[in-house]
Design an enzyme around this catalytic site. Structure first.
Site, short mmCIF file in Angstrom:
data_model
loop_
_atom_site.label_atom_id
_atom_site.label_comp_id
_atom_site.label_asym_id
_atom_site.label_seq_id
_atom_site.Cartn_x
_atom_site.Cartn_y
_atom_site.Cartn_z
N ILE A 183 69.77 20.08 -7.30
CA ILE A 183 68.80 19.57 -7.36
C ILE A 183 68.84 18.09 -8.34
O ILE A 183 69.44 18.00 -9.62
CB ILE A 183 67.87 20.47 -7.91
CG1 ILE A 183 67.27 21.18 -6.69
CG2 ILE A 183 65.97 19.31 -8.08
CD1 ILE A 183 66.49 22.51 -7.92
N ASP B 175 40.13 -10.56 3.37
CA ASP B 175 38.37 -12.02 3.72
C ASP B 175 39.11 -13.73 3.37
O ASP B 175 40.17 -13.58 3.34
CB ASP B 175 37.95 -10.83 2.19
CG ASP B 175 36.55 -12.47 2.46
OD1 ASP B 175 35.96 -12.52 3.53
OD2 ASP B 175 36.07 -11.84 1.58
N ASP C 270 36.11 -8.49 -1.96
CA ASP C 270 35.50 -8.58 -3.32
C ASP C 270 34.11 -7.92 -3.14
O ASP C 270 33.48 -7.60 -4.44
CB ASP C 270 35.10 -9.57 -3.56
CG ASP C 270 34.58 -10.68 -2.40
OD1 ASP C 270 33.61 -10.60 -1.71
OD2 ASP C 270 34.56 -12.25 -2.15
N ASP D 49 32.25 -4.13 1.22
CA ASP D 49 34.26 -4.00 1.81
C ASP D 49 34.50 -3.06 1.25
O ASP D 49 35.69 -2.30 1.44
CB ASP D 49 34.69 -4.94 0.94
CG ASP D 49 34.55 -6.82 1.72
OD1 ASP D 49 34.23 -6.52 2.27
OD2 ASP D 49 34.46 -7.42 0.69
#
Length: 868
Positions: free
Chosen positions: A282, A326, A611, A615
């Protein structure tokens, strides 16, 4: 019950038991208890202890804990130490990083603490916005942030920008009149103002009707709780990889256990052997390596104006194939700027304006006088359209305040959306001149004269045709156009609406929110990286398309559509069209979620910037939600996994490069860990099957895991990015982290190291089992330290440069020095269960450990370096 916008101010004041003198102190306390504080509820924060405990939920960690407990009960405390030390280190590191990320966000939140002016006990006072209560009488003016949802009592040309809620960038004119219609959208509730909105013009008074979670912002915050977040590609890959690796290890341990029983080994010894194999197999260092590499990525990005809230978002950005951005503030400067003017029949760029020309000077002078914005004191205050006018004047050396002092305003008619005009009467050179600005279509209908070639004459059809053509060309390029006209009066008078006629046309001024200087290059880098940039905005399609075309988002063959057009498309039609659409204008919050969801349905990793409160749901739905640190609302920041402190699109592209490099480094770390572990696995399995002495003692595994696993793997994770990282295409999200190519390299390189480990083991067994064990341990350690250089990149160390990653050199030197001390100092050798070796045996160890790296480097040079 009637809605607030259907009620008169008298009704609302009566229902809330308040007068225009405001609430009393007693009423404030009562309303605070009744309606609660004016704050958005935050989800319950995890304690440091719960964060720490959550670090142990990984399946590999669980197996390690089981192995450690078995090892402890069988008396092999050294193996238990290696397991519990490594997983505890991982848990502590993960906890610290999580808390640091949260504290970075808190610091960002505390950057701004808005204040509000309220009337209480008949006096005007300033309080923190979070202390506003239902019934408060608030006074607002340009520049204020609305603290709560309120019904307007008085409006003096009051305008509010509600883009954070509606996505509409234009300011909305407000009034106190009753609205009879019912079920109006927020944007049409002209007698209401909403929490989080910005007052851009005028002044007004309002009574608070909703606070905190009851506001429109609060409703969206509540809805967000139902939106599920997606796992990043690395989370998915590591989860699948961990499960498959764990199953394979358990099967292998079972085979070894059965083989030992078959050879007559006791059950307890066979179980201990199987546990030792599990520890060797492992990659305990994998989780801390990933966490450390991601943490380094977050620190690097914070210096590049990005705060990472969630560690694995760094890697997620590296896999992004779609960025929905945006427009305002992210791709543009979020600042209206004059682009061109039209005066005396000529179109002139703003940088070519000549103030010695009377026509041009007068147009600039009139634009300052017919506005209320201020720019000359260094701070731009007022409506963005008007600040564009005064900023242009200031750049040309004209101070609007000086002009207004020289040419006093005698009377005015404020702008309103019905007239689409604003008029002021000023005394200019002892003449009473009315200056009017507004929409061209309204002004032309009222214009009778034009200033041309130094004289005033009647306007002709040809003049009108030229003016309208110029206006059309400017508008078609995404420019917002204002027309300016004048009218002279023989004597002073108070202006009336009826005076706004028989104008003399002066000129046009066009403006735009220009692209950021770096946006074009960032979009170009985005496309080069195989990422499709998409503009999603509440602005008009023409304006959005103009900006998108200028910076390279809207290319030949691409489409721009509005929200109304999108709504008419069925899901099947939209799925066919989506790859051709680069600009979405006038969209709603649900449209944004639909766009993100459709790209995800098509197998893309989607990033979304925003912003506003509107949104937030889409930010949470996106694979990577990116909020704006400057203009962003708190709700959008809470929903996002990354915050841009500079609101800049180019920062996202830097993050993409960082994310890709991090993923590449993680894969190289995995290659190092698994190929080295594979050598240990094969050696143990080989000895088990042939009933040979165990090649490693438990304490050897302690040293191997803490020194030769962790240090070089961390160093590989800190490999600097290369310039070509953005030329690669985004990784297929269905691609496992352990690809066929990577798996082949692990098998070949791990097998190569195994050959020389076993060869050294057999050479040592000629002397004694103890010498054989010591040589096998030393060769595996040293070979893995050398192998750290092989796993940095595909290129050979000759091309890469030995010192280009100083951390790899340090990891090698630390490991080599510690190993040499163990082999040469008897007291240390006794603790680490090694036996003294002669010079021949020591020389054989260093030679056999170095040969695999020589072979791998020669192959790299031929396969990768010579082919380029």
């Amino acid at each position: 019950m009637k809605k607030y916008f259907n009620q008169s101010t008298e009704e609302i004041l009566q229902n809330l038991q308040v007068t225009k003198k405001g609430l009393t102190s007693t009423q404030v306390e009562e309303n605070l208890k009744k309606f609660g504080p004016n704050q958005l509820e935050e989800g319950e924060k995890e304690s440091a202890l719960s964060i720490f405990i959550s670090q142990f939920k990984d399946i590999l960690v669980i197996i390690l804990i089981i192995a450690g407990l078995i090892s402890m009960f069988t008396g092999n405390f050294e193996s238990s130490i290696v397991i519990f030390v490594v997983i505890t280190m991982n848990a502590i590191l993960g906890t610290v990083q999580h808390i640091r990320a949260e504290s970075s966000l808190e610091s960002l939140k505390n950057l701004s603490s808005p204040k509000t002016h309220v009337i209480r006990n008949g006096e005007k006072i300033e309080i923190n916005s979070k202390n506003v209560v239902v019934g408060d009488i608030i006074q607002l003016e340009a520049g204020d942030i609305v603290p709560a949802d309120a019904r307007i009592i008085e409006s003096f040309s009051l305008k509010s920008n509600e883009s954070s809620l509606t996505g509409e960038s234009e300011s909305v004119e407000k009034s106190s009149e009753i609205i009879e219609k019912e079920d109006l959208p927020l944007g049409d509730q002209k007698n209401m103002i909403f929490s989080g909105s910005l007052i851009t013009y005028g002044r007004g008074t309002a009574v608070v009707v909703k606070t905190g979670m009851s506001t429109e912002i609060g409703k969206i915050a509540t809805l967000m709780k139902d939106t599920k977040e997606n796992l990043t590609p690395l989370q998915i890959s590591l989860d699948n990889f961990g499960k498959n690796l764990s199953i394979s290890i358990l099967v292998l341990c079972g085979v070894v256990f059965g083989t030992n029983i078959y050879h007559g080994v006791t059950i307890l010894e066979s179980l201990l052997f199987a546990v030792a194999l599990a520890v060797a197999a492992i990659p305990e260092a994998l989780n801390p390596i990933v966490t450390i590499v991601l943490a380094i990525g977050t620190q690097k990005m914070s210096k590049e104006n990005a705060i990472i809230k969630k560690l694995k978002a760094v890697e997620g950005l590296g896999s992004v194939s779609i960025i929905c951005s945006d427009k305002t503030g992210t791709l543009t400067q979020n600042k209206m700027t004059v682009k061109k003017i039209f005066v005396d029949g000529k179109v002139i760029d703003s940088e070519n304006i000549n103030l010695e020309n009377n026509f041009e000077f007068n147009l600039i002078k009139y634009s300052c006088l017919c506005s209320d914005a201020i720019s000359s004191n260094g701070a731009e205050i007022g409506d963005p359209t008007e600040t564009a006018l005064t900023t242009l004047a200031y750049k040309l050396g004209i101070k609007e305040l000086d002009l207004r002092n020289e040419y006093k305003r005698l009377s005015e008619i404020p702008f309103d959306s019905d007239r689409k005009l604003m008029s002021v009467l000023c005394n200019i050179d002892n003449k009473n001149i009315m200056i009017t600005k507004g929409a061209l279509d309204v002004i032309l209908k009222r214009t009778k004269y034009i200033l041309s070639n130094g004289i005033t004459r009647e306007i002709t059809e040809k003049d009108i045709e030229v003016i309208e053509k110029t206006n059309f060309e400017m508008s078609n390029n995404g420019l917002r156009v204002l027309a300016f006209v004048v009218k002279e009066f023989d004597e002073y008078k108070n202006l009336e609406y009826s005076d706004e006629t028989n104008f003399t046309f002066v000129g046009l001024i066009s403006m735009i929110d220009p692209p950021r200087i770096e946006s074009k290059q960032a979009v170009s880098d985005c496309i080069k990286a195989g990422i499709k940039p998409i503009m999603i905005t509440g602005d008009h399609k023409i304006t959005a398309s103009a900006i998108a075309r200028e910076i390279g988002i809207l290319r030949d063959g691409d489409k721009a559509i509005e929200g109304i057009e999108l709504e008419k498309l069925s899901d099947e039609e939209f799925e066919k069209e989506i790859e051709n659409i680069s600009v979405y204008a006038r969209v709603s919050p649900s449209d944004k979620i639909r766009i993100v969801s459709m790209w995800q349905k098509k197998g893309n990793i989607c990033a979304m910037t925003g912003d506003g409160v509107n949104d937030a749901p889409a930010l949470k739905k996106a694979d990577i939600g990116i909020a704006m640190g400057i203009t962003g609302t708190e709700v959008s920041k809470d929903a996002a996994s990354m915050i841009l402190t500079d609101d800049n699109f180019s920062t996202i592209i830097k993050a993409v490069a960082t994310g890709r490099n991090i993923y590449s480094n993680i894969k190289n770390s995995i290659k190092f860990l698994l190929s080295g572990n594979l050598a240990g696995i094969i050696s143990v399995f080989y000895a088990s099957v042939l009933n040979l002495p165990m090649p490693f003692a438990p304490v050897h595994l302690l040293f191997i895991n803490l020194v030769t696993d962790s240090l070089p793997a961390i160093a590989i994770g800190m490999e600097p990015g290369n310039d070509r990282i953005l030329e690669e295409k985004p990784r297929d999200i269905n691609e496992p982290i352990l690809t066929k190519e990577l798996g082949t390299k692990i098998l070949l390189q791990g097998g190569l190291i195994t050959i020389f480990v076993l060869y050294g083991f057999y050479q040592g067994l000629k002397y004694s089992p103890e010498v054989g064990m010591t040589m096998a341990f030393a060769i595996l350690c040293l070979a893995r330290l050398f192998h750290g250089f092989n796993c940095r990149t595909n290129s050979s160390i000759i091309k890469l440069g030995f010192m280009s990653n100083i951390f790899s050199v340090f990891a090698f030197l630390i490991g080599t020095i510690l190993l040499t001390l163990i082999l040469t100092i008897p007291s240390l050798g006794k603790f680490f269960e090694t036996t003294p070796l002669n010079m021949t045996q020591l020389g054989m160890i260093y030679l056999l450990a170095f040969i695999p790296t020589i072979i791998i480097q020669i192959v790299k040079y031929i396969k990768y370096d010579l082919s380029k």
